[in-house]
Scaffold this motif. Sequence first.
Motif, short mmCIF file in Angstrom:
data_model
loop_
_atom_site.label_atom_id
_atom_site.label_comp_id
_atom_site.label_asym_id
_atom_site.label_seq_id
_atom_site.Cartn_x
_atom_site.Cartn_y
_atom_site.Cartn_z
N SER A 232 1.05 -1.33 0.02
CA SER A 232 -0.08 0.12 0.38
C SER A 232 0.96 1.32 0.36
CB SER A 232 -1.18 0.38 1.47
OG SER A 232 -0.21 0.19 2.70
N LYS A 233 1.81 1.61 0.72
CA LYS A 233 2.66 2.47 0.75
C LYS A 233 3.35 2.71 -0.43
CE LYS A 233 3.73 5.04 3.40
NZ LYS A 233 3.41 6.64 3.60
N LEU A 234 3.67 1.69 -1.18
CA LEU A 234 4.90 1.53 -2.28
C LEU A 234 3.94 2.04 -3.75
CD1 LEU A 234 6.55 -1.33 -2.56
CD2 LEU A 234 7.70 0.67 -2.86
N ILE A 235 2.63 1.80 -3.44
CA ILE A 235 1.55 2.24 -4.06
C ILE A 235 0.81 4.20 -4.36
CG2 ILE A 235 -0.59 2.00 -5.47
CD1 ILE A 235 -0.70 -0.91 -4.89
N ALA A 236 1.15 4.40 -3.62
CA ALA A 236 0.76 5.22 -2.83
C ALA A 236 1.78 6.64 -3.42
CB ALA A 236 0.26 5.49 -0.83
N ALA A 237 3.43 6.17 -2.73
CA ALA A 237 4.01 6.68 -2.92
C ALA A 237 4.96 6.87 -4.61
CB ALA A 237 5.48 6.45 -2.17
N ALA A 238 4.55 6.36 -4.97
CA ALA A 238 4.67 6.46 -6.58
C ALA A 238 2.80 6.48 -7.31
CB ALA A 238 4.53 5.15 -7.34
N THR A 239 2.60 7.09 -6.86
CA THR A 239 0.87 8.05 -7.59
C THR A 239 1.09 9.36 -7.02
OG1 THR A 239 -0.07 7.67 -5.44
CG2 THR A 239 -0.38 5.89 -8.62
N THR A 240 1.89 9.74 -5.74
CA THR A 240 1.42 11.04 -5.26
C THR A 240 3.23 11.83 -4.51
OG1 THR A 240 1.07 10.18 -2.72
CG2 THR A 240 -0.63 10.18 -3.93
N TYR A 241 4.41 11.27 -5.12
CA TYR A 241 5.35 11.77 -4.19
C TYR A 241 5.41 12.79 -4.51
CZ TYR A 241 10.38 12.37 -3.30
OH TYR A 241 11.32 12.44 -2.56
N PRO A 242 5.05 14.00 -5.41
CA PRO A 242 5.66 15.20 -6.34
C PRO A 242 5.22 15.78 -5.58
CG PRO A 242 5.19 14.24 -8.53
CD PRO A 242 4.79 13.26 -6.95
N TYR A 243 3.76 15.80 -4.68
CA TYR A 243 3.71 17.33 -3.55
C TYR A 243 4.74 17.46 -2.45
CZ TYR A 243 2.80 14.42 0.83
OH TYR A 243 1.96 14.04 2.21
N GLN A 244 5.20 16.12 -1.80
CA GLN A 244 6.23 16.61 -1.12
C GLN A 244 7.69 16.52 -1.39
OE1 GLN A 244 6.74 12.66 1.35
NE2 GLN A 244 5.82 11.50 -0.06
N VAL A 245 7.64 17.19 -2.70
CA VAL A 245 9.17 17.29 -3.05
C VAL A 245 8.67 19.81 -2.65
CG1 VAL A 245 10.40 17.92 -5.13
CG2 VAL A 245 9.86 15.90 -4.77
N ILE A 246 7.06 19.17 -3.44
CA ILE A 246 6.96 21.37 -3.54
C ILE A 246 6.97 21.54 -2.20
CG2 ILE A 246 4.73 22.76 -4.33
CD1 ILE A 246 6.95 21.18 -6.67
N ARG A 247 6.41 21.11 -1.01
CA ARG A 247 5.66 21.17 0.24
C ARG A 247 7.14 21.62 0.43
NH1 ARG A 247 2.94 17.67 4.39
NH2 ARG A 247 4.53 16.17 4.08
N ALA A 248 8.48 20.53 0.74
CA ALA A 248 9.43 20.03 1.51
C ALA A 248 10.74 22.61 0.42
CB ALA A 248 10.02 19.43 0.63
N ARG A 249 10.00 22.22 -0.78
CA ARG A 249 10.95 23.25 -0.99
C ARG A 249 10.06 24.49 -0.72
NH1 ARG A 249 13.15 21.75 -6.92
NH2 ARG A 249 13.90 20.07 -6.01
N LEU A 250 8.90 24.69 -0.41
CA LEU A 250 8.13 25.94 -0.07
C LEU A 250 8.30 25.75 1.76
CD1 LEU A 250 4.41 25.75 -1.35
CD2 LEU A 250 6.23 27.25 -1.82
N GLN A 251 9.08 24.82 2.30
CA GLN A 251 9.65 24.90 3.94
C GLN A 251 10.65 25.46 4.15
OE1 GLN A 251 7.96 21.19 5.08
NE2 GLN A 251 5.90 21.87 5.68
N ASN A 252 11.23 25.35 2.63
CA ASN A 252 13.05 25.66 3.16
C ASN A 252 13.52 26.96 3.17
OD1 ASN A 252 15.59 25.73 2.60
ND2 ASN A 252 15.36 25.40 0.50
N GLN A 253 13.56 27.04 4.12
CA GLN A 253 14.00 28.42 4.18
C GLN A 253 16.02 29.31 3.53
OE1 GLN A 253 14.93 26.00 6.35
NE2 GLN A 253 16.62 25.86 8.08
N HIS A 254 16.11 28.38 3.00
CA HIS A 254 17.35 28.86 2.48
C HIS A 254 16.56 29.71 0.80
CE1 HIS A 254 20.12 27.45 4.99
NE2 HIS A 254 19.33 25.91 5.18
#
Length: 315
Positions: A232-254
């Motif tokens: 279930s985690k592999l299926i969810a990660a493969a289909t929705t991962y890009p949002y995590q990159v965008i969220r991390a970059r928006l939260q990046n203080q640098h």
Amino acid sequence: MTSITKPQHQPITQKVTLFSQVKLEHLVAGISGGVTSTLILHPLDVIKIRFAVNDGRLQTIPKYNGIINAFTKIYRQEGFRGLYQGVTPNVWGAGASWGLYFMFYNSLKNWFKEGNANTNLGASTHLMLASGSGLITLFITNPLWVAKTRLCLQYSGQRNYNGMVDCFVKIYKADGVKGYYKGILPGIFGVSHGAVQFMVYEEMKKDYCQYYSQPLTTKLGTLEYLTFAAISKLIAAATTYPYQVIRARLQNQHYSYNGVVDCVRQTWGYEGWRGFYKGLGTNLVRVTPATMITFVTYENVSHWLLKYSEQKLVN
């Protein structure tokens, strides 16, 4: 002589309310699973976040060639402490998120089942209930994830925060309350990740129990829980991962972006589609065993706590 028969009273059916289905056992079990997996695997979370925010434009940010290189470089430059940057808000965030998620989800699920735990629900219902639980949990815990991201992005010689409390104070001074909700929009989209994961996990458990003609409440073996959690985690990660990159970059203080659209545009412009999957390998290495640990811990602790509560009521 005529005998008088007393009228038979019909049993009163008690109405099932949402509040009546809230069980703290699910909260405690979820916290146990989230905290256990976080403490074991936090270094991989640090590496994943550093991969995700690195678009190659800032020379002051360390660059790594793979997971092993990142692990050894961080340890060499920052020591053991560097691998556990941001662990405090991560433990709080993971514990709170998993605990609240499992509690809200099971409360809603049992309410829909009208108190009958063996009632079958369809995939779409599981998806809807998991989405609702995820949204509630996100709004409660997002400040912890902002703090965790910023603490994980403190490099050797570039420390802006002295722990979680100091991070919260400085975020508030710089941006007010809205600073705690940076990355909330992709986080809302990211609710789909948990929803897909829970839907797949629940459907696999349901199909397994039906195949072996077992009640849905049957406690399965550790191997079954591990397998269902991993898939279930592999299926969810493969289909929705890009949002995590965008969220991390928006939260990046640098680095600063003018919102989600600007972040997506710049990521695509500088890195193409690959930019949206930065850190995916590290993420899968981390989240797959993390989910397996979390779900196995949750299932075993929740079954034990619920059984203990039932025995107390009987006695």
